[in-house]
Every structure is written in C-alpha cells, then in structure tokens.
Design a protein around this motif. Structure first.
Motif, PDB file in Angstrom:
ATOM      1  N   ILE A   3      -5.847  10.645  -6.296  1.00 59.17           N
ATOM      2  CA  ILE A   3      -6.002  12.075  -5.775  1.00 59.17           C
ATOM      3  C   ILE A   3      -6.482  11.823  -4.330  1.00 59.17           C
ATOM      4  CG2 ILE A   3      -6.907  14.147  -6.224  1.00 59.17           C
ATOM      5  CD1 ILE A   3      -5.332  13.282  -8.513  1.00 59.17           C
ATOM      6  N   LYS A   4      -5.629  12.447  -3.425  1.00 59.46           N
ATOM      7  CA  LYS A   4      -5.930  12.728  -1.952  1.00 59.46           C
ATOM      8  C   LYS A   4      -7.145  13.568  -1.916  1.00 59.46           C
ATOM      9  CE  LYS A   4      -1.442  11.378  -0.035  1.00 59.46           C
ATOM     10  NZ  LYS A   4      -0.269  11.974   0.925  1.00 59.46           N
ATOM     11  N   ARG A 242       4.873   2.896   3.227  1.00 57.48           N
ATOM     12  CA  ARG A 242       4.334   3.208   2.004  1.00 57.48           C
ATOM     13  C   ARG A 242       3.348   2.315   1.392  1.00 57.48           C
ATOM     14  NH1 ARG A 242       7.029   6.645   4.157  1.00 57.48           N
ATOM     15  NH2 ARG A 242       8.345   8.117   2.917  1.00 57.48           N
ATOM     16  N   ILE A 243       2.844   2.589   0.117  1.00 58.27           N
ATOM     17  CA  ILE A 243       2.015   1.761  -0.471  1.00 58.27           C
ATOM     18  C   ILE A 243       2.460   1.275  -1.563  1.00 58.27           C
ATOM     19  CG2 ILE A 243      -0.380   1.629  -1.596  1.00 58.27           C
ATOM     20  CD1 ILE A 243      -1.483   3.313   0.609  1.00 58.27           C
ATOM     21  N   GLY A 244       2.493  -0.166  -1.869  1.00 57.79           N
ATOM     22  CA  GLY A 244       2.834  -0.856  -3.175  1.00 57.79           C
ATOM     23  C   GLY A 244       1.834  -1.238  -4.042  1.00 57.79           C
ATOM     24  N   TYR A 245       2.155  -1.745  -5.158  1.00 60.18           N
ATOM     25  CA  TYR A 245       0.891  -2.237  -5.936  1.00 60.18           C
ATOM     26  C   TYR A 245       1.613  -3.802  -6.805  1.00 60.18           C
ATOM     27  CZ  TYR A 245      -2.161  -2.423 -10.053  1.00 60.18           C
ATOM     28  OH  TYR A 245      -3.046  -2.582 -10.935  1.00 60.18           O
ATOM     29  N   LEU A 260       3.004   2.193  -9.760  1.00 62.76           N
ATOM     30  CA  LEU A 260       1.698   2.580 -10.437  1.00 62.76           C
ATOM     31  C   LEU A 260       0.653   2.612  -9.018  1.00 62.76           C
ATOM     32  CD1 LEU A 260       0.966  -0.123 -13.247  1.00 62.76           C
ATOM     33  CD2 LEU A 260       1.568   2.212 -13.340  1.00 62.76           C
ATOM     34  N   ALA A 261       1.366   2.620  -7.806  1.00 67.02           N
ATOM     35  CA  ALA A 261       0.535   3.024  -6.682  1.00 67.02           C
ATOM     36  C   ALA A 261       0.354   4.454  -6.744  1.00 67.02           C
ATOM     37  CB  ALA A 261       1.038   2.618  -5.460  1.00 67.02           C
ATOM     38  N   ALA A 262       1.262   5.222  -7.123  1.00 66.81           N
ATOM     39  CA  ALA A 262       0.947   6.590  -7.348  1.00 66.81           C
ATOM     40  C   ALA A 262       0.513   7.468  -6.000  1.00 66.81           C
ATOM     41  CB  ALA A 262       0.339   6.804  -8.468  1.00 66.81           C
ATOM     42  N   ILE A 263       0.972   7.098  -4.925  1.00 67.81           N
ATOM     43  CA  ILE A 263       0.440   7.959  -3.740  1.00 67.81           C
ATOM     44  C   ILE A 263       1.451   7.656  -2.740  1.00 67.81           C
ATOM     45  CG2 ILE A 263      -0.750   5.696  -2.632  1.00 67.81           C
ATOM     46  CD1 ILE A 263      -2.854   7.816  -1.682  1.00 67.81           C
TER      47      ILE A 263
END
Length: 308
Positions: A3-4, A242-245, A260-263
């Motif tokens: 959640i930002k 972007r953001i990875g996981y 699952l990074a979900a942002i």
C-alpha cells in the motif's frame, strides 16, 4: 500487497553538492528513529551521499537533515572519482559497514562502476573508506562492472547480492549496459569470494536488474529488485523501471515471482507515475516497509509503501 503511503523526501537544491535527486535510499534502523542514506547530485551531475532521519511511527516526519556530503570523491583515476552512491549498510560489532557504488568515466562506454566499502566508528555520522580501491571490481568474473549491492550477515557468513554487468549493447547508436544479479560471500565483509553464481537472471526482454533488497523470514529468503527493458527505458513508460520479486530457500537459487511484488507506477501525474525502482525493504516494529524511487531515477525523491 503493498500500500503506497506517499513521498517522504526530496532535496531542495540549497547546497552546491546537493542540487537534485534523492536516489537509492538505504535504511539504517536506529533505536529511536530511522536513518536513510541516499545519493544526491551536484551541479555537474556527480553523485554523493547524504542522509536524513525520520520518525519510526510516521516516516514522513523528518527529524534531522544532514547538511554536508559524507564523502570526498576518489583521487583522479580511482574507481570513485566521478561519483558515489550508497548501497547497503550493516552493523559489525560497534562499527557500521557502508557498501557503496563508485563511478568513473570511460571513453568507449559512458561509465564503469565498482563496489567500495567505508566504515563508521561514530554510529554512522562519518565514514572512512577502507582503501582507494574497490572490494569488488573488474576481474575474470566481472569483465564489465559491478554495481548496487545488498549485504547481510547470515549464520556467521556475509552474503552479498549485487548487480553484475554482463555486456554492453548498442541501441540508437548508443551503448546500454545489460546486467543481472549475482551472489558473493565473505567471512569478514571486506574480502569477498565472487562465486559467479547468477541469483536472478534476466527475462528475455529485460536489460537490467538493480538494487536487490533481501529479507530472511522463517528460513525463506525474499528479494525485491528493480527491473527494466533493454532500451528506451528513460522516457518510455512501457520500458521504464518496475519492481520485481523472487524467493529462495538457500539465498543462492531463486525463483522469480514478480506478480507478488504487487506495486506499480501511479496512474496520476504523481512523483512515481513514470517509473518505480530502487526498492529497500525493511522491518519497522511488526510492519514491513519499502522505500523506493519514482520518476527520473530519484529526481522526484523517495517514498514508501506498507505491506498489508
């Protein structure tokens, strides 16, 4: 999901050495506050390191703002004569080890990076470089360059996940670096054994993986990192960072689970509406927080998100 929570900080350009950007935020948890080291740029675009301290209960409350650069650039011809950026910080006894990226320029390609180390004996307010040279540099395992690193002490072993450039490619007559994330180990945090083991490999259409941030929870290693396409990633929203996981049971062999990074970037004309990268995930009391950069590689500062 993440959640930002909004923007924490950006520089106001009040100092000659601190004219723009608050890039690659790095967290040091203190007893009563959170210290955040970051890279800022001077009038010539060269990066140096500064820090702020924020409230643990509300990271948007800035309690202290450093007003001088932490480092001098390296001597002419050294690996950090053209810029310094923080990358990871750990406590080793009563000392703090700050791993950083050194920048120098080249003729055939725009730049070359290497990993340096500076040590603080006053709680992280001042640092002294361990040497004029890097601790990980160009060699038989890293023929191009090494960059952002994340270090943790795990079961008595210093473990590092770091950016490794594997080649340069030409796009629109300009060279672009291609890099993945590799793994290294050390017994003292200074002398490193580079395993050559790729921790996170590039997907077919990717050109860069950056800023690994690792958390170990219930014997499971979790890594967040920045990812981009091969070219046109500076202004093209489809190709930008972007953001990875990924997850691992041993910290060496990883499985990517980017969903699952979900942002993602914001939909509005906000500070993180064009790119989102350079994550730093840490535990604050019982919550996991992620610091990250938005547009312009940190030109708009850094903010945070909360895991729910």
């Amino acid at each position: 999901m993440w959640i930002k929570k909004g923007l924490i900080y950006n520089v106001d350009g009040a100092y000659e050495w601190n004219k723009s950007h608050a890039q690659v935020p790095v967290v040091d948890m203190l007893s009563d506050r959170i210290r955040i080291y970051y890279a800022t740029r001077n009038n010539s675009g060269k990066s140096n390191v500064s820090y702020i301290e924020v409230d643990k209960k509300d990271p948007k409350i800035v309690l202290f703002e450093n007003n001088k650069p932490l480092f001098n650039f390296g001597n002419l011809g050294t690996f950090d004569d053209s810029g310094i950026m923080p990358s990871s910080i750990i406590n080793v006894g009563d000392k703090k080890y700050l791993y950083y990226i050194g920048w120098t320029t080249r003729q055939t390609v725009p730049f070359q990076n290497a990993i340096g180390l500076a040590i603080s004996q006053d709680g992280g307010k001042t640092f002294k470089k361990t040497s004029e040279g890097p601790i990980i540099s160009v060699n038989n395992i890293e023929p191009y360059f090494s960059g952002t690193s994340f270090v943790m002490i795990d079961e008595g072993v210093f473990k590092m996940w770091y950016l490794s450039c594997i080649r340069w490619e030409i796009f629109d007559d300009k060279p672009e670096p291609i890099y993945n994330i590799k793994y290294a180990e050390s017994l003292d945090g200074i002398n490193w054994k580079q395993t050559g083991k790729v921790a996170i490999e590039l997907d077919e259409d990717e050109g860069g993986l950056v800023s690994a941030s690792v958390v170990k929870e219930n014997n499971l290693y979790k890594m967040w990192f920045g990812k981009r396409k091969k070219s046109d990633y500076r202004t093209n929203l489809q190709n930008s960072y972007r953001i990875g996981y990924a997850e691992s049971s041993d910290g060496i062999n990883w499985e990517r689970k980017d969903s699952l990074a979900a942002i993602d970037i914001s939909k509005d004309n906000d500070w993180d509406s064009e790119m989102i990268s350079y994550p730093y995930v840490f535990k604050n009391n019982n919550d996991f927080l992620m610091l990250y950069n938005g547009n312009g590689f940190g030109k708009t500062g850094f903010g945070y998100a909360l895991w729910k």
